[in-house]
Write an enzyme that holds these catalytic residues in place. Structure first.
Site, PDB file in Angstrom:
ATOM      1  N   ASN A  14      -3.752  11.047   5.573  1.00  0.00           N
ATOM      2  CA  ASN A  14      -2.576  11.824   5.183  1.00  0.00           C
ATOM      3  C   ASN A  14      -2.208  11.419   3.754  1.00  0.00           C
ATOM      4  O   ASN A  14      -1.683  10.334   3.533  1.00  0.00           O
ATOM      5  CB  ASN A  14      -1.429  11.511   6.166  1.00  0.00           C
ATOM      6  CG  ASN A  14      -0.111  12.121   5.723  1.00  0.00           C
ATOM      7  OD1 ASN A  14      -0.071  12.994   4.850  1.00  0.00           O
ATOM      8  ND2 ASN A  14       0.980  11.660   6.319  1.00  0.00           N
ATOM      9  N   TRP A  15      -2.509  12.289   2.821  1.00  0.00           N
ATOM     10  CA  TRP A  15      -2.314  11.938   1.409  1.00  0.00           C
ATOM     11  C   TRP A  15      -0.857  12.052   0.951  1.00  0.00           C
ATOM     12  O   TRP A  15      -0.527  11.645  -0.162  1.00  0.00           O
ATOM     13  CB  TRP A  15      -3.190  12.835   0.516  1.00  0.00           C
ATOM     14  CG  TRP A  15      -4.660  12.643   0.711  1.00  0.00           C
ATOM     15  CD1 TRP A  15      -5.281  11.780   1.582  1.00  0.00           C
ATOM     16  CD2 TRP A  15      -5.709  13.331   0.024  1.00  0.00           C
ATOM     17  NE1 TRP A  15      -6.643  11.891   1.468  1.00  0.00           N
ATOM     18  CE2 TRP A  15      -6.927  12.839   0.520  1.00  0.00           C
ATOM     19  CE3 TRP A  15      -5.736  14.325  -0.965  1.00  0.00           C
ATOM     20  CZ2 TRP A  15      -8.166  13.301   0.056  1.00  0.00           C
ATOM     21  CZ3 TRP A  15      -6.957  14.789  -1.430  1.00  0.00           C
ATOM     22  CH2 TRP A  15      -8.164  14.270  -0.914  1.00  0.00           C
ATOM     23  N   LYS A  16      -0.030  12.654   1.772  1.00  0.00           N
ATOM     24  CA  LYS A  16       1.390  12.848   1.417  1.00  0.00           C
ATOM     25  C   LYS A  16       1.496  13.539   0.050  1.00  0.00           C
ATOM     26  O   LYS A  16       0.659  14.376  -0.267  1.00  0.00           O
ATOM     27  CB  LYS A  16       2.133  11.505   1.457  1.00  0.00           C
ATOM     28  CG  LYS A  16       1.878  10.778   2.779  1.00  0.00           C
ATOM     29  CD  LYS A  16       2.769   9.601   3.023  1.00  0.00           C
ATOM     30  CE  LYS A  16       2.402   8.996   4.377  1.00  0.00           C
ATOM     31  NZ  LYS A  16       3.301   7.949   4.804  1.00  0.00           N
ATOM     32  N   HIS A 100       5.941  15.003  11.139  1.00  0.00           N
ATOM     33  CA  HIS A 100       5.785  13.653  10.569  1.00  0.00           C
ATOM     34  C   HIS A 100       7.174  13.016  10.410  1.00  0.00           C
ATOM     35  O   HIS A 100       8.138  13.706  10.098  1.00  0.00           O
ATOM     36  CB  HIS A 100       5.068  13.726   9.217  1.00  0.00           C
ATOM     37  CG  HIS A 100       4.684  12.369   8.717  1.00  0.00           C
ATOM     38  ND1 HIS A 100       5.575  11.555   8.057  1.00  0.00           N
ATOM     39  CD2 HIS A 100       3.531  11.669   8.812  1.00  0.00           C
ATOM     40  CE1 HIS A 100       4.969  10.405   7.772  1.00  0.00           C
ATOM     41  NE2 HIS A 100       3.735  10.454   8.213  1.00  0.00           N
ATOM     42  N   GLU A 102       8.497  11.392   8.125  1.00  0.00           N
ATOM     43  CA  GLU A 102       9.147  11.622   6.829  1.00  0.00           C
ATOM     44  C   GLU A 102       9.826  12.992   6.809  1.00  0.00           C
ATOM     45  O   GLU A 102      10.871  13.173   6.183  1.00  0.00           O
ATOM     46  CB  GLU A 102       8.121  11.481   5.696  1.00  0.00           C
ATOM     47  CG  GLU A 102       7.813  10.009   5.447  1.00  0.00           C
ATOM     48  CD  GLU A 102       6.411   9.720   4.949  1.00  0.00           C
ATOM     49  OE1 GLU A 102       5.727  10.644   4.486  1.00  0.00           O
ATOM     50  OE2 GLU A 102       5.996   8.548   5.047  1.00  0.00           O
ATOM     51  N   GLU A 172       3.387   7.089  15.623  1.00  0.00           N
ATOM     52  CA  GLU A 172       3.624   6.399  14.348  1.00  0.00           C
ATOM     53  C   GLU A 172       5.007   5.753  14.366  1.00  0.00           C
ATOM     54  O   GLU A 172       6.008   6.410  14.051  1.00  0.00           O
ATOM     55  CB  GLU A 172       3.567   7.416  13.198  1.00  0.00           C
ATOM     56  CG  GLU A 172       2.220   8.090  13.059  1.00  0.00           C
ATOM     57  CD  GLU A 172       2.015   8.572  11.628  1.00  0.00           C
ATOM     58  OE1 GLU A 172       1.071   8.104  10.998  1.00  0.00           O
ATOM     59  OE2 GLU A 172       2.829   9.390  11.150  1.00  0.00           O
ATOM     60  N   GLY A 178       4.158   2.838   5.820  1.00  0.00           N
ATOM     61  CA  GLY A 178       4.311   2.513   4.404  1.00  0.00           C
ATOM     62  C   GLY A 178       4.992   1.186   4.150  1.00  0.00           C
ATOM     63  O   GLY A 178       5.378   0.887   3.023  1.00  0.00           O
ATOM     64  N   SER A 218       0.648   1.839   8.503  1.00  0.00           N
ATOM     65  CA  SER A 218      -0.005   0.715   7.807  1.00  0.00           C
ATOM     66  C   SER A 218      -1.365   0.350   8.395  1.00  0.00           C
ATOM     67  O   SER A 218      -1.708  -0.830   8.498  1.00  0.00           O
ATOM     68  CB  SER A 218       0.919  -0.503   7.769  1.00  0.00           C
ATOM     69  OG  SER A 218       2.093  -0.187   7.026  1.00  0.00           O
ATOM     70  N   GLY A 239      -2.014   6.710   5.921  1.00  0.00           N
ATOM     71  CA  GLY A 239      -1.367   7.156   4.694  1.00  0.00           C
ATOM     72  C   GLY A 239      -1.939   6.436   3.499  1.00  0.00           C
ATOM     73  O   GLY A 239      -3.000   6.772   2.972  1.00  0.00           O
ATOM     74  N   GLY A 240      -1.241   5.381   3.064  1.00  0.00           N
ATOM     75  CA  GLY A 240      -1.581   4.647   1.849  1.00  0.00           C
ATOM     76  C   GLY A 240      -3.071   4.340   1.684  1.00  0.00           C
ATOM     77  O   GLY A 240      -3.659   4.603   0.632  1.00  0.00           O
TER      78      GLY A 240
HETATM   79  P1  PGA Z   1       0.865   4.527   6.023  1.00  0.00           P
HETATM   80  O1  PGA Z   1       1.310   6.012   6.466  1.00  0.00           O
HETATM   81  O2  PGA Z   1      -0.558   4.359   6.510  1.00  0.00           O
HETATM   82  O3  PGA Z   1       0.988   4.500   4.547  1.00  0.00           O
HETATM   83  O4  PGA Z   1       1.783   3.583   6.716  1.00  0.00           O
HETATM   84  C1  PGA Z   1       0.946   6.548   7.704  1.00  0.00           C
HETATM   85  C2  PGA Z   1       1.538   7.929   7.864  1.00  0.00           C
HETATM   86  O5  PGA Z   1       2.657   8.166   7.421  1.00  0.00           O
HETATM   87  O6  PGA Z   1       0.887   8.838   8.418  1.00  0.00           O
END
Ligand code: PGA
Length: 255
Positions: A14-16, A100, A102, A172, A178, A218, A239-240
Site C-alpha cells: 500500500n503505497w499511500k 483503511h 487512515e 491492521e 506506521g 509495520s 505500507g512503509g
Molecule cells: P505500515 O502501513 O506498514 O507503514 O505500518 C500499513 C498500512 O497502513 O497498510
C-alpha cells in the site's frame, strides 16, 4: 500455497500518498524479480490514483496485481473529486482497499460506508481488501475483539455468502500502522483466529476457511517470517516497507 488450508499467501504493497509516475515504474521494476520467483503466492501493489495507468503498463507480463486505495460508492455522477470502481477496473485494477484506518480516521469513513463501498467494488468486478483494526485506546481498554467484531458485523451486514467469500480481510491494528510497533505474532494470531470464527457466520465453515486474512502494521523484512508462520495469517498489507524495493522483495520472499 499453504498445504493445510489451501489459501494462497497475498503480499500487498500500500503505497499511500507516495510515488510519482517515474517512481512507480522504478518501484515495480525493483520487485519484479522477487514476484516472479514467488510462484506459490500472490503479490500486488496499490499506487495512488495518478499512477495507476503507469503501473498497469509496467505490470504487463508480470503476475503482480494492481489495486487502488479507495473508491466511491456510485458508478458515476456529480461527485467532484471522487473515483468510481468502474473507472478503476477500466484502468486495469483487479483489487481495491476499502476502509483503511487512515480513511476511517481522517475522512470519517464508517462501517456503514465501508459496507456500501464493498458493494460498489464487487459490482465493478474488483476484489475488496477490507481493513479493520482497533486503536491503542481500544486495545488498552481490552476492547480489541468487540471492536473488530463490530467492524466485521456492520461492514459485511447483509452480504451474500458468495460475496463474503470473495473478500480479503486485512487486520491492521491502528497503533501498529506506521509506528514501527508491530503486533506480536501471538497478538495478531489471536485477532485473526477471532475474525475467522466470526466469518463462519457470514460465509459458512468452509467459506470462512477459504478467506484470506492479511496482517498489516509495520510489517518489515525482519518480522514477516514470524507473522506468516501463524496459522490464520495469510499475507500482509505493507505500507512503509513497500516503498523500499529491497525490503519489499524480502517480504515477498518470506520463509
Ligand atoms: P505500515 O502501513 O506498514 O507503514 O505500518 C500499513 C498500512 O497502513 O497498510
Amino acid at each position: 500455497m499453504r498445504k493445510s488450508t489451501g489459501r494462497r499467501f497475498l503480499l500487498a504493497g500500500n503505497w499511500k500518498m507516495h510515488a510519482t509516475r517515474p517512481e512507480t515504474t522504478a518501484l515495480i521494476d525493483g520487485i519484479k524479480e522477487a514476484a516472479a520467483k514467488a510462484r506459490d503466492r500472490d503479490v500486488l501493489v496499490a499506487p495512488p490514483f495518478t499512477a495507476l495507468e503507469t503501473a498497469a503498463r509496467a505490470l504487463v507480463g508480470t503476475t503482480i496485481g494492481l489495486a487502488a486505495q479507495n473508491l466511491h460508492t456510485e458508478p458515476k455522477g456529480a461527485f467532484t473529486g471522487e473515483i468510481a470502481g468502474e473507472m478503476l477496473k477500466d484502468v486495469g485494477c483487479g483489487w481495491v482497499i476499502v476502509g483503511h484506518s487512515e480513511r476511517r480516521q481522517y475522512c470519517n469513513e464508517t462501517n456503514e460506508l465501508v459496507r456500501l463501498k464493498i458493494d460498489a467494488a464487487l459490482r465493478a468486478g474488483l476484489t475488496p481488501i477490507v481493513c479493520i483494526g482497533e486503536t491503542l485506546r481500544e486495545r488498552e481498554a481490552d476492547n480489541t475483539l468487540p471492536v473488530i467484531e463490530r467492524q466485521v458485523r456492520e461492514g459485511l451486514a447483509g452480504l451474500s455468502r458468495d460475496a463474503v467469500k470473495n473478500l480479503v480481510i486485512a487486520y491492521e491494528p491502528v497503533w501498529a500502522i506506521g509506528t514501527g510497533k508491530t503486533a506480536t505474532p501471538e497478538q495478531a494470531e489471536e485477532a485473526h483466529g477471532a475474525i475467522r470464527r466470526l466469518l463462519r457466520e457470514f460465509a459458512g465453515e468452509t467459506g470462512a476457511e477459504s478467506i484470506r486474512i492479511l496482517y498489516g502494521g509495520s510489517v518489515k523484512a525482519d518480522n514477516v517470517d514470524a507473522l506468516m508462520a501463524q496459522p490464520n495469517i495469510d499475507g500482509a498489507l505493507v505500507g512503509g516497507a513497500s516503498l523500499d524495493t529491497t525490503a519489499f522483495s524480502r517480504i515477498i520472499a518470506f520463509q
